[in-house]
Write a protein that holds these residues in place. Structure first.
Motif, PDB file in Angstrom:
ATOM      1  N   LEU A   1      -8.249  -4.259   1.407  1.00 38.30           N
ATOM      2  CA  LEU A   1      -7.191  -5.267   1.488  1.00 38.30           C
ATOM      3  C   LEU A   1      -6.373  -5.105   2.762  1.00 38.30           C
ATOM      4  O   LEU A   1      -5.995  -6.099   3.393  1.00 38.30           O
ATOM      5  N   GLU A   2      -6.108  -3.865   3.160  1.00 40.60           N
ATOM      6  CA  GLU A   2      -5.369  -3.614   4.403  1.00 40.60           C
ATOM      7  C   GLU A   2      -6.103  -4.179   5.605  1.00 40.60           C
ATOM      8  O   GLU A   2      -5.492  -4.666   6.547  1.00 40.60           O
ATOM      9  N   LYS A   3      -7.423  -4.125   5.589  1.00 37.43           N
ATOM     10  CA  LYS A   3      -8.236  -4.622   6.702  1.00 37.43           C
ATOM     11  C   LYS A   3      -8.593  -6.094   6.550  1.00 37.43           C
ATOM     12  O   LYS A   3      -9.350  -6.633   7.345  1.00 37.43           O
ATOM     13  N   ASN A   4      -8.060  -6.712   5.493  1.00 36.90           N
ATOM     14  CA  ASN A   4      -8.303  -8.127   5.216  1.00 36.90           C
ATOM     15  C   ASN A   4      -9.800  -8.434   5.090  1.00 36.90           C
ATOM     16  O   ASN A   4     -10.277  -9.465   5.555  1.00 36.90           O
TER      17      ASN A   4
ATOM     18  N   LEU B   1      -1.540  -4.200  -5.561  1.00 38.51           N
ATOM     19  CA  LEU B   1      -1.766  -3.792  -4.179  1.00 38.51           C
ATOM     20  C   LEU B   1      -1.386  -4.885  -3.177  1.00 38.51           C
ATOM     21  O   LEU B   1      -1.709  -4.781  -1.994  1.00 38.51           O
ATOM     22  N   ASP B   2      -0.683  -5.920  -3.647  1.00 37.70           N
ATOM     23  CA  ASP B   2      -0.176  -7.007  -2.785  1.00 37.70           C
ATOM     24  C   ASP B   2      -1.280  -7.806  -2.101  1.00 37.70           C
ATOM     25  O   ASP B   2      -1.165  -8.159  -0.931  1.00 37.70           O
TER      26      ASP B   2
ATOM     27  N   GLU C   1      -7.658  -0.694  -1.776  1.00 32.83           N
ATOM     28  CA  GLU C   1      -6.462  -0.704  -0.933  1.00 32.83           C
ATOM     29  C   GLU C   1      -6.839  -0.753   0.542  1.00 32.83           C
ATOM     30  O   GLU C   1      -6.274  -1.518   1.320  1.00 32.83           O
ATOM     31  N   LYS C   2      -7.825   0.047   0.939  1.00 30.03           N
ATOM     32  CA  LYS C   2      -8.275   0.056   2.338  1.00 30.03           C
ATOM     33  C   LYS C   2      -8.895  -1.287   2.724  1.00 30.03           C
ATOM     34  O   LYS C   2      -8.675  -1.790   3.820  1.00 30.03           O
TER      35      LYS C   2
ATOM     36  N   GLN D   1      -7.252 -13.448  -1.075  1.00 29.24           N
ATOM     37  CA  GLN D   1      -7.963 -12.264  -1.554  1.00 29.24           C
ATOM     38  C   GLN D   1      -8.086 -12.256  -3.074  1.00 29.24           C
ATOM     39  O   GLN D   1      -9.032 -11.699  -3.620  1.00 29.24           O
TER      40      GLN D   1
END
Length: 169
Positions: A19-22, A53-54, A16-17, A59
Motif C-alpha cells: 500500500l505504501e508503494k501504491n 492501514l489507510d 502495508e509495504k 486500493q
C-alpha cells in the motif's frame, strides 16, 4: 490469505509495504477446500485490515480470487466449480502492469544470481530492462564495485514453466 486462519502478521507487513508503494493488490484466499474454511469472513477481515492501514478508495476496490493451491484451481466465487488456475492467471495479467522495458534501447541487464558451469563457464541470471541479447554478442560487465570487463554471450536462456529453455538467437 489462508481461508481458515485469516490475515496473519506477515499479511499485515506485506500489505502495508504494498500500500505504501501504491501497488496493485490482488487478494487471494487460499485453502478453500479445507474443513473449517471461512472465505467470506476472511475477505471481510482483509478489507478491515486494509481500512486500518489507510488504503485509498482505489486500493479498497481490489479483485479477489479464491484458490486451492493443492487442488490446482482458482475461482472468482468460493462456491464456483472451476477446476483450473485460469482465473488467477487472468487476474494477474489484468491487474499487474507489464514491466517497463525498452526493447530497442541500449542493453541493460541486471544480474541477480551468478552460477558456474564447468562446460560454459560463468552464468548470469537476471532481468533484462532494455535492449536484447544474442548468442555471440560482446558485452561490457560492470560490477558493483565499478570494475569493468568485457565478455561474450555464449548462450541465452529464458524461464519457461518450471524450467529454462535455450533461445536460438
Amino acid at each position: 490469505v489462508d481461508a481458515a486462519e485469516g490475515p496473519l502478521p506477515q499479511t499485515r507487513f506485506v500489505l502495508e509495504k504494498a500500500l505504501e508503494k501504491n501497488l496493485a493488490v490482488i487478494v487471494v484466499i487460499n485453502k478453500i477446500d479445507r474443513p473449517g474454511c471461512r472465505p467470506d469472513e476472511v475477505l471481510n477481515e482483509v478489507f478491515d485490515l486494509m481500512v486500518e492501514l489507510d488504503a485509498s478508495d482505489e486500493q479498497l476496490d481490489f479483485p479477489v480470487v479464491y484458490t486451492s493451491a493443492i487442488g490446482g484451481y482458482a475461482r472468482y466465487e468460493a462456491d464456483d466449480t472451476n477446476n483450473n488456475m485460469i482465473p488467477l492467471l487472468d487476474t494477474i495479467l489484468k491487474e499487474v502492469p507489464a514491466p517497463d522495458v525498452e526493447p530497442d534501447g541500449p542493453l541493460a541487464l541486471q544480474i541477480c544470481t551468478v552460477d558456474h558451469s564447468s562446460y560454459v563457464g560463468r552464468i548470469g541470471v537476471g532481468r533484462l530492462s532494455s535492449g536484447s541479447l544474442h548468442k555471440g554478442d560482446a558485452v561490457l560487465v560492470i560490477k558493483n564495485d565499478g570494475n569493468r570487463y568485457g565478455c561474450m554471450i555464449k548462450q541465452v536462456f529464458t524461464f519457461e514453466e518450471l524450467g529454462k529453455k535455450e533461445q536460438k538467437c
